[in-house]
Design a protein around this motif. Structure first.
Motif, mmCIF file in Angstrom:
data_model
loop_
_atom_site.group_PDB
_atom_site.id
_atom_site.type_symbol
_atom_site.label_atom_id
_atom_site.label_comp_id
_atom_site.label_asym_id
_atom_site.label_seq_id
_atom_site.Cartn_x
_atom_site.Cartn_y
_atom_site.Cartn_z
ATOM 1 N N ALA A 419 0.887 -1.059 -0.033
ATOM 2 C CA ALA A 419 0.068 -0.085 0.105
ATOM 3 C C ALA A 419 0.808 1.081 0.010
ATOM 4 O O ALA A 419 0.544 2.067 -0.827
ATOM 5 C CB ALA A 419 -0.769 0.029 1.211
ATOM 6 N N ILE A 420 1.980 0.940 0.889
ATOM 7 C CA ILE A 420 2.771 2.299 1.026
ATOM 8 C C ILE A 420 3.575 2.687 -0.435
ATOM 9 O O ILE A 420 3.388 3.817 -1.073
ATOM 10 C CB ILE A 420 3.875 2.118 1.984
ATOM 11 C CG1 ILE A 420 3.070 2.413 3.516
ATOM 12 C CG2 ILE A 420 4.891 3.296 2.011
ATOM 13 C CD1 ILE A 420 4.080 1.601 4.387
ATOM 14 N N GLY A 422 2.728 1.591 -3.595
ATOM 15 C CA GLY A 422 1.600 2.005 -4.573
ATOM 16 C C GLY A 422 1.249 3.529 -4.135
ATOM 17 O O GLY A 422 1.168 4.239 -5.296
ATOM 18 N N ASN A 423 1.087 4.022 -3.338
ATOM 19 C CA ASN A 423 0.451 5.311 -2.859
ATOM 20 C C ASN A 423 1.671 6.205 -3.120
ATOM 21 O O ASN A 423 1.444 7.314 -3.764
ATOM 22 C CB ASN A 423 0.193 5.461 -1.419
ATOM 23 C CG ASN A 423 -1.110 5.148 -0.953
ATOM 24 O OD1 ASN A 423 -2.231 5.461 -1.764
ATOM 25 N ND2 ASN A 423 -1.295 4.397 0.219
ATOM 26 N N GLN A 425 4.235 5.908 -5.155
ATOM 27 C CA GLN A 425 4.258 6.091 -6.608
ATOM 28 C C GLN A 425 3.262 6.735 -7.472
ATOM 29 O O GLN A 425 3.201 7.677 -8.211
ATOM 30 C CB GLN A 425 4.493 4.638 -7.338
ATOM 31 C CG GLN A 425 5.823 3.944 -6.938
ATOM 32 C CD GLN A 425 6.018 2.478 -7.090
ATOM 33 O OE1 GLN A 425 5.041 1.731 -7.496
ATOM 34 N NE2 GLN A 425 7.247 2.060 -7.299
ATOM 35 N N ALA A 426 2.213 6.313 -6.871
ATOM 36 C CA ALA A 426 0.897 7.157 -7.461
ATOM 37 C C ALA A 426 0.950 8.652 -7.188
ATOM 38 O O ALA A 426 0.935 9.309 -7.945
ATOM 39 C CB ALA A 426 -0.400 6.594 -6.879
ATOM 40 N N ARG A 430 1.292 11.763 -9.907
ATOM 41 C CA ARG A 430 0.330 12.931 -9.628
ATOM 42 C C ARG A 430 1.315 14.404 -9.663
ATOM 43 O O ARG A 430 0.881 14.948 -10.153
ATOM 44 C CB ARG A 430 -0.266 12.922 -8.397
ATOM 45 C CG ARG A 430 -1.386 13.889 -8.107
ATOM 46 C CD ARG A 430 -2.573 13.809 -9.088
ATOM 47 N NE ARG A 430 -3.224 12.828 -9.523
ATOM 48 C CZ ARG A 430 -4.242 12.298 -9.080
ATOM 49 N NH1 ARG A 430 -4.993 13.099 -8.197
ATOM 50 N NH2 ARG A 430 -5.022 11.395 -9.341
ATOM 51 N N GLU A 440 -5.819 15.520 -2.856
ATOM 52 C CA GLU A 440 -5.578 14.030 -3.322
ATOM 53 C C GLU A 440 -4.172 13.668 -2.686
ATOM 54 O O GLU A 440 -4.045 12.664 -1.989
ATOM 55 C CB GLU A 440 -5.701 13.748 -4.793
ATOM 56 C CG GLU A 440 -5.177 12.531 -5.355
ATOM 57 C CD GLU A 440 -6.320 11.498 -5.164
ATOM 58 O OE1 GLU A 440 -7.296 11.880 -5.520
ATOM 59 O OE2 GLU A 440 -5.849 10.215 -5.126
ATOM 60 N N GLU A 443 -4.363 13.131 1.010
ATOM 61 C CA GLU A 443 -4.904 11.868 1.471
ATOM 62 C C GLU A 443 -3.993 10.612 1.243
ATOM 63 O O GLU A 443 -3.744 9.928 1.955
ATOM 64 C CB GLU A 443 -6.006 11.490 0.428
ATOM 65 C CG GLU A 443 -7.258 12.303 0.878
ATOM 66 C CD GLU A 443 -8.522 12.211 -0.307
ATOM 67 O OE1 GLU A 443 -8.191 11.458 -0.846
ATOM 68 O OE2 GLU A 443 -9.635 12.878 0.089
ATOM 69 N N ILE A 444 -3.204 10.667 0.108
ATOM 70 C CA ILE A 444 -2.148 9.706 -0.241
ATOM 71 C C ILE A 444 -1.155 9.806 0.859
ATOM 72 O O ILE A 444 -0.857 8.715 1.462
ATOM 73 C CB ILE A 444 -1.433 10.029 -1.659
ATOM 74 C CG1 ILE A 444 -2.396 9.824 -2.758
ATOM 75 C CG2 ILE A 444 -0.211 9.311 -1.640
ATOM 76 C CD1 ILE A 444 -1.847 10.210 -4.201
ATOM 77 N N ASP A 447 -2.419 8.179 4.229
ATOM 78 C CA ASP A 447 -2.653 6.902 3.805
ATOM 79 C C ASP A 447 -1.123 6.251 4.104
ATOM 80 O O ASP A 447 -1.062 5.178 4.687
ATOM 81 C CB ASP A 447 -3.085 6.189 2.403
ATOM 82 C CG ASP A 447 -4.602 6.381 2.394
ATOM 83 O OD1 ASP A 447 -5.411 6.718 3.507
ATOM 84 O OD2 ASP A 447 -5.362 6.292 1.322
#
Lengths: 650, 211
Positions: A419-420, A422-423, A425-426, A430, A440, A443-444, A447
């Motif tokens: 999860a970390i 992925g977040n 890299q997303a 972004r 956003e 929020e990332i 998380d």
């Protein structure tokens, strides 16, 4: 003045029997009186020993009076000597009665007081009536031959009618003695009966003889001198004989006591025992000869509790003081294990185990605290070593369990990491956009923070399982929370085994004293066993289900771990907890899990057992742990006092 | 092809909510539509409503209830509505082999690098897209075959084996002229100009020679 019998009278060359006999008797009485007086000086509480010399000395005085009477020439002095004799008699008789009263402890008080009263009245009459109790006046003194000597006796005399008072007193005395003796006899027991017969019987008999002789003489029927001292002398001998048996027994006891003391001392030095007594009033502690060595204190003349406590290890001083106070104030018994600082500061700390008791006086006040202490340093060291090895074994079992779970643990840890990553890299992509959405991105990041914490707690939980726990690490734990944490740690394993675990916590957080990690280890072990159980049944396709129920049963907190496997055959239920017993031989069960788990639970003062099989139901394992009392914050069944203290320093 | 691109969807099936959220963000950054499911059961329930569109499923190997491999088995038994990419933090060799033999695109090890993930998704979508178009084509051919009469279908079955008109006439016990007539009607209905083209169509539709 000289009668017809004077011809056979006394010659200077012949032996004077009267003088010899009277002197011998008086000497014997004197020695007996002194002997008992000395005994009484050693033991103030022994009243018979105080009264006896009074009787014996009185009899010497009576004997002296009789001697004087026998050589007396004038009626006047005869009259006054008898008067004096009655006074002495008035002392000797009550003393004898008191003696019997104190020795037998069965006499009737009113009878005693009546007898003494009558006797005292007789003495008063003896002085008030003119003359004495027997004679109002004596006209003549006669000479008779007695034991080969010429002695004086009463010739013509006027009887005192009040002599009846003396006779009544004598009767009353006999009644009292006879009654007391009879009652003593009825009490039974060898000593009681012998005393009743020997002392009581003889006294009554000799009173009778004395009365008869005196009566006959004063009635003029027997022409002999007054011989009152002789029956009494017999009585003194009888008493003395009986009392000497007491002395013999005391002597025997003294020998036995010395032997037993020697044995005790031998046992003490062989077993490294220290006997001690603490006189509470004087705050003085006596320690047996070899005991000083055991305590590791240099022998000193006077040792108070404060000085003793200086030698106790400072870590144990406060609670030991509290235990001692509690023993004195309430329980009356004492048991503790504590450490002593070695003498001179060198050497190792030594452990002592002590047990003792408080002696109280009649008012219930503690007066003496006595007991025995033993050096248990070696035992303590062995215990510490055993505990260390147990803890090492538990650690090994834990590490091996974790090894078997490593795949699941990796999965468990990979989830937040995935999860970390992925977040992150997303988020990075972004940021590459022309107009990054900051909300956003926030929020990332949130998380990422949450998942990092989650990963951290998993690592923390795993790390704890690799740490050593020691005996000192017992803390207050909430069993619900421990079960929850354990399940979290093996969540992935449960998923991987396609199993289901149902946890029923108790409504109130149940608190016990335990090692957190070790309790987790036990629960994980039982849950994994439960999940394995189904594969040993005849339904390999069935979903393994494990139920955990925590219940607060007042004094105990109970954790039941049940499964839906085939259950435990009654035949192997007893062997389950033996080391190296395994039903999982095919899949490499070491057979140490349950054995180690039981050891761990027992260290918390609890038990681990397999409940009796119920047909058609799976196995149920029950952990019972002593609950911490909510009010006092202490265990209902506390671990031994030793666990209050830190580990032995070696 | 471009018609399907807008509908291309990535299904994420993982029991861990934060993994679902994080991966869906990443996949969306890659320009794909995303739908997430908390379990294999949820996904199977939603499957009939998802429709036929290019799709790639990211499936976690280890989940409570139905596991990833079991889900794959069920999906394969149906006309597969998506291609499958597996994810696992703890993949054994056996699981990997089984997944690949079951037709998975690839097997990603958690934590997953974005390049790998997006590449796998691209490959998966492409694969499924091809499968979808292939199946569309086959359906078209099957529709054309359905317009043939029984005799024409029999004739076609012999034609694609390379049999001559005379041989076919012998086999079917009809006149060679009649065979010729059937044959030309078959070529017309199937919309092909050569036997070679007819053979390719029959192959794509899975039509086999008559026994």
């Amino acid at each position: 003045m000289v009668d017809a019998a004077s011809g056979r009278g006394h010659d200077a060359g012949r032996m004077n029997w009267i003088t010899v006999i009277w002197s011998a008797s008086m000497g014997a009485c004197l020695i007996l009186a002194l002997m008992h007086l000395l005994v009484w000086c050693r033991d103030y509480r022994s009243l018979p020993n105080l009264v006896f010399p009074v009787i014996a000395l009185g009899i010497i005085a009576l004997g002296a009076c009789e001697l004087a009477l026998m050589q007396c020439g004038s009626p006047e002095s005869f009259l006054s000597i008898i008067r004096l004799g009655h006074l002495i008699f008035g002392i000797v008789v009550p003393a004898s009665l008191l003696f019997i009263h104190f020795l037998f402890e069965t006499g009737r008080l009113w009878l005693l007081l009546t007898a003494i009263g009558l006797r005292t009245a007789a003495v008063v009459v003896n002085y008030a009536a003119g003359g004495n109790l027997h004679f109002l006046s004596i006209e003549t003194v006669e000479q008779v031959s007695f034991l080969g000597e010429t002695v004086s006796i009463v010739g013509e005399a006027v009887q005192n009618p009040w002599v009846r008072l003396g006779q009544a007193a004598a009767l009353c005395q006999m009644l009292y003695v006879a009654d007391a003796s009879l009652r003593l006899w009825r009490r039974g027991g060898t000593i009681n009966r012998r005393r009743a017969l020997w002392i009581g019987g003889n006294t009554v008999l000799l009173f009778l003889v004395g009365m008869a002789v005196t009566g006959l003489i004063s009635a003029g029927l027997l022409r002999a001198p007054m011989l009152v001292s002789f029956p009494f002398f017999g009585m003194v001998l009888a008493i003395s004989y009986e009392m000497s048996r007491e002395l013999q027994r005391t002597a025997r006891l003294a020998v036995a006591l010395e032997t037993s003391e020697r044995r005790l001392s031998l046992a003490g030095s062989a077993g490294r025992l220290a006997f001690w007594e603490w006189d509470l009033a004087r705050d003085s502690i006596w320690i047996s000869e070899d005991g000083w060595e055991v305590f590791g204190i240099a022998p000193t003349g006077k040792l108070g509790i404060q000085a003793f406590m200086e030698h106790v290890h400072e870590g144990d001083r406060d609670w030991l003081g509290a235990v001692v106070r509690e023993s004195i104030d309430t329980t009356g018994t004492y048991a503790a294990e504590f450490r002593m600082i070695p003498a001179g500061g060198g050497g190792t700390v030594r452990w002592l185990a002590a047990a003792g008791r408080i002696d109280r006086n009649a008012a219930g006040e503690p007066v003496l605290f006595r007991g025995v202490s033993i050096d248990v340093t070696a035992k303590k060291e062995a215990e510490a070593e055993a505990a260390r090895q147990r803890s090492e074994l538990a650690l090994l079992a834990r590490v091996s369990t974790l090894g078997a779970l490593s795949g699941s643990l990796a999965h468990e840890l990979n989830q937040p990491l995935t999860a970390i990553l992925g977040n992150a890299q997303a988020g990075r992509r972004r940021l590459g956009a022309p107009q990054p959405d900051l909300t956003e991105l926030g929020e990332i990041l949130d998380d990422i923070v949450a998942d990092t914490k989650r990963a951290g707690s998993i690592v923390h939980g795993m790390r704890a399982m690799f740490l050593r726990e020691t005996a000192a690490d017992l803390v207050t734990v909430d069993v619900n929370a421990v079960v929850r944490d354990s399940l979290a740690l093996i969540n992935s394993e449960i998923v991987a085994r396609k199993g289901g675990v149902e946890f029923t916590p108790s409504p109130q957080p149940p608190r016990v004293m335990a090692g957190v990690v070790e309790l987790q280890q036990v629960i994980i072990n039982l849950v994994l066993n439960g999940l394995d159980a189904i594969s040993q049944g005849d339904q390999p396709g069935k979903t393994p289900r494990v139920g955990i129920r925590v219940a607060d049963q007042g004094d105990w907190v109970v954790v039941d771990v049940s499964d839906n496997g085939p259950g435990i055959p009654e035949t192997i239920r007893g062997q389950l907890f033996e080391p190296f017993f395994s039903t999982k031989s095919a899949r490499g069960g070491l057979g140490l899990g349950l054995s180690i788990s039981r050891g761990l639970v027992e260290r918390f003062g609890g038990t681990l057992e397999a409940l009796p099989a119920v047909p058609g139901a799976g196995a149920v394992f029950r952990i019972s742990l002593p609950a911490i009392d909510r009010k006092s914050g202490t265990c209902q069944t506390p671990p031994t006092k030793t666990t209050l203290a830190p580990k032995a320093e070696t | 092809m471009t018609r399907h691109d807008t509908e291309a969807t990535v299904f994420i099936i993982d029991d861990d909510a934060s993994v679902r959220r994080s991966l869906s963000r990443l996949v969306r950054e890659g320009g794909h539509a995303v739908e997430t499911f908390g379990s294999a059961e949820d996904f199977l329930t939603a499957l009939p409503t998802l429709g036929a569109r290019p799709a790639c499923a990211l499936i976690d190997l280890q989940m409570p209830g139905l596991g990833g491999l079991e889900l794959q088995e069920i999906l394969m038994a149906r006309a597969c509505p998506c291609s499958i990419v597996f994810m696992s933090g703890n993949g054994s060799i056996e699981a990997t082999v089984q997944a690949m033999r079951g037709g998975a695109i690839t097997f990603l090890t958690k934590p997953i690098h974005d390049e790998d993930l997006l590449a796998a998704i691209a490959e998966g979508l492409d694969h499924h897209r091809r499968r979808l178009s292939a199946s569309l084509q086959a359906e078209d051919i099957r529709r054309r075959i359905a317009t043939l009469s029984d005799r024409e279908r029999e004739t076609m079955a012999w034609v694609i084996t390379g049999a001559l008109n005379k041989q076919i006439a012998d086999r079917l016990d009809i006149a060679e002229r009649t065979v010729k007539a059937h044959r030309s009607r078959v070529m017309e209905k199937m919309g092909v100009a050569s036997v070679a083209e007819l053979v390719r169509l029959c192959d794509a539709a899975g039509f086999s020679e008559a026994v």
